[in-house]
Motif scaffolding. Structure first.
Motif, PDB file in Angstrom:
ATOM      1  N   LYS A  12       0.835  -1.215   0.000  1.00 25.20           N
ATOM      2  CA  LYS A  12       0.000   0.000   0.000  1.00 25.20           C
ATOM      3  C   LYS A  12       0.865   1.257   0.000  1.00 25.20           C
ATOM      4  O   LYS A  12       0.565   2.227  -0.688  1.00 25.20           O
ATOM      5  CB  LYS A  12      -0.940  -0.005   1.205  1.00 25.20           C
ATOM      6  CG  LYS A  12      -2.062  -1.007   1.085  1.00 25.20           C
ATOM      7  CD  LYS A  12      -2.883  -1.073   2.357  1.00 25.20           C
ATOM      8  CE  LYS A  12      -3.875  -2.223   2.280  1.00 25.20           C
ATOM      9  NZ  LYS A  12      -4.530  -2.474   3.564  1.00 25.20           N
ATOM     10  N   GLU A  13       1.933   1.219   0.785  1.00 27.40           N
ATOM     11  CA  GLU A  13       2.873   2.340   0.882  1.00 27.40           C
ATOM     12  C   GLU A  13       3.456   2.706  -0.486  1.00 27.40           C
ATOM     13  O   GLU A  13       3.711   3.864  -0.778  1.00 27.40           O
ATOM     14  CB  GLU A  13       4.008   1.894   1.818  1.00 27.40           C
ATOM     15  CG  GLU A  13       4.860   2.945   2.425  1.00 27.40           C
ATOM     16  CD  GLU A  13       5.878   2.273   3.353  1.00 27.40           C
ATOM     17  OE1 GLU A  13       7.076   2.272   3.006  1.00 27.40           O
ATOM     18  OE2 GLU A  13       5.461   1.742   4.412  1.00 27.40           O
ATOM     19  N   HIS A  14       3.654   1.694  -1.330  1.00 26.04           N
ATOM     20  CA  HIS A  14       4.222   1.905  -2.663  1.00 26.04           C
ATOM     21  C   HIS A  14       3.151   1.948  -3.763  1.00 26.04           C
ATOM     22  O   HIS A  14       3.474   1.888  -4.943  1.00 26.04           O
ATOM     23  CB  HIS A  14       5.250   0.806  -2.980  1.00 26.04           C
ATOM     24  CG  HIS A  14       6.518   0.960  -2.203  1.00 26.04           C
ATOM     25  ND1 HIS A  14       6.687   0.437  -0.944  1.00 26.04           N
ATOM     26  CD2 HIS A  14       7.663   1.603  -2.501  1.00 26.04           C
ATOM     27  CE1 HIS A  14       7.895   0.732  -0.505  1.00 26.04           C
ATOM     28  NE2 HIS A  14       8.511   1.440  -1.424  1.00 26.04           N
ATOM     29  N   ASP A 139       6.395  -4.705 -10.174  1.00 27.45           N
ATOM     30  CA  ASP A 139       6.182  -3.971  -8.922  1.00 27.45           C
ATOM     31  C   ASP A 139       7.075  -4.505  -7.814  1.00 27.45           C
ATOM     32  O   ASP A 139       7.606  -3.750  -6.995  1.00 27.45           O
ATOM     33  CB  ASP A 139       4.714  -4.035  -8.504  1.00 27.45           C
ATOM     34  CG  ASP A 139       3.794  -3.269  -9.450  1.00 27.45           C
ATOM     35  OD1 ASP A 139       4.267  -2.306 -10.103  1.00 27.45           O
ATOM     36  OD2 ASP A 139       2.604  -3.623  -9.530  1.00 27.45           O
ATOM     37  N   TYR A 140       7.251  -5.825  -7.781  1.00 25.34           N
ATOM     38  CA  TYR A 140       8.168  -6.428  -6.806  1.00 25.34           C
ATOM     39  C   TYR A 140       9.588  -5.905  -7.035  1.00 25.34           C
ATOM     40  O   TYR A 140      10.294  -5.557  -6.091  1.00 25.34           O
ATOM     41  CB  TYR A 140       8.118  -7.955  -6.926  1.00 25.34           C
ATOM     42  CG  TYR A 140       9.080  -8.693  -6.027  1.00 25.34           C
ATOM     43  CD1 TYR A 140       8.890  -8.744  -4.643  1.00 25.34           C
ATOM     44  CD2 TYR A 140      10.185  -9.353  -6.557  1.00 25.34           C
ATOM     45  CE1 TYR A 140       9.778  -9.435  -3.829  1.00 25.34           C
ATOM     46  CE2 TYR A 140      11.065 -10.051  -5.746  1.00 25.34           C
ATOM     47  CZ  TYR A 140      10.857 -10.083  -4.390  1.00 25.34           C
ATOM     48  OH  TYR A 140      11.739 -10.765  -3.576  1.00 25.34           O
ATOM     49  N   LEU A 141       9.984  -5.818  -8.290  1.00 26.27           N
ATOM     50  CA  LEU A 141      11.309  -5.301  -8.628  1.00 26.27           C
ATOM     51  C   LEU A 141      11.467  -3.853  -8.168  1.00 26.27           C
ATOM     52  O   LEU A 141      12.500  -3.482  -7.595  1.00 26.27           O
ATOM     53  CB  LEU A 141      11.552  -5.409 -10.135  1.00 26.27           C
ATOM     54  CG  LEU A 141      12.904  -4.927 -10.652  1.00 26.27           C
ATOM     55  CD1 LEU A 141      14.040  -5.734 -10.040  1.00 26.27           C
ATOM     56  CD2 LEU A 141      12.946  -5.012 -12.171  1.00 26.27           C
ATOM     57  N   ILE A 142      10.453  -3.038  -8.380  1.00 25.53           N
ATOM     58  CA  ILE A 142      10.503  -1.630  -7.947  1.00 25.53           C
ATOM     59  C   ILE A 142      10.719  -1.552  -6.438  1.00 25.53           C
ATOM     60  O   ILE A 142      11.581  -0.807  -5.966  1.00 25.53           O
ATOM     61  CB  ILE A 142       9.212  -0.883  -8.358  1.00 25.53           C
ATOM     62  CG1 ILE A 142       9.174  -0.683  -9.871  1.00 25.53           C
ATOM     63  CG2 ILE A 142       9.089   0.454  -7.628  1.00 25.53           C
ATOM     64  CD1 ILE A 142       7.818  -0.234 -10.421  1.00 25.53           C
ATOM     65  N   ILE A 143       9.949  -2.333  -5.685  1.00 29.14           N
ATOM     66  CA  ILE A 143      10.076  -2.308  -4.216  1.00 29.14           C
ATOM     67  C   ILE A 143      11.444  -2.797  -3.773  1.00 29.14           C
ATOM     68  O   ILE A 143      12.114  -2.154  -2.972  1.00 29.14           O
ATOM     69  CB  ILE A 143       8.977  -3.171  -3.552  1.00 29.14           C
ATOM     70  CG1 ILE A 143       7.603  -2.534  -3.751  1.00 29.14           C
ATOM     71  CG2 ILE A 143       9.253  -3.342  -2.060  1.00 29.14           C
ATOM     72  CD1 ILE A 143       6.461  -3.411  -3.294  1.00 29.14           C
TER      73      ILE A 143
END
Length: 158
Positions: A12-14, A139-143
């Motif tokens: 949620k934060e991202h 999205d996992y990569l971005i985080i």
């Protein structure tokens, strides 16, 4: 549910869209994929390992096997083994099959096999054997690119 809540807060934060899937208890990647109604190819398997440098989490596609010889080379370690159930419980407070692909929740370095990013989506047990998260691999990569102690290395067998 503590780890599950930490994961959902992080997403949620991202501003990451994800699906939460509740299912029967699934201790293996194969059972998890079946319960989620997804291909095992999108599964993200988190393995707790111990090298000469200490414990770490390796994230690999659920349809692949860890190449221990290659992983030792990548980690520059002559020794490598899977953590036992007692070590897993002590370091993560979770049972086998429930560890999510976020090592920073446990203060553990995390190595991600880039083969994971060949699929558009990834799914994983999120802190329990009955709760899964499905999200986009980009999205996992971005985080994980924003978190300390995450790296990408080829550590699986083709």
């Amino acid at each position: 549910m503590e780890i599950f809540n930490q994961i959902t807060e992080l997403l949620k934060e991202h501003n990451i869209h994800y699906n939460h899937i509740e299912h029967q208890a699934t201790p293996t990647s194969e059972e998890s994929a079946k319960a989620r109604g997804e291909s095992i190819k999108i599964g993200a398997k988190a393995l707790l390992l111990k090298s000469k440098h200490g414990f770490l989490i390796a994230i690999i596609p659920a349809d692949k096997k860890l190449d221990t010889k290659l992983t030792k080379k990548v980690l520059k370690s002559k020794s490598l083994r899977f953590a036992n159930e007692e070590e897993l419980k002590q370091l993560t407070s979770l049972q086998k099959g429930a560890v999510p692909p976020f090592g920073h929740f446990f203060n553990l370095p995390t190595v991600i096999d880039p083969l994971l990013f060949q699929e558009e989506f990834m799914a994983f047990n999120a802190g329990s054997l009955t709760n899964s998260i499905k999200m986009k691999t980009k999205d996992y990569l971005i985080i994980t690119n924003k978190l300390p102690n995450y790296s990408q290395e080829i550590i699986t067998k083709e």
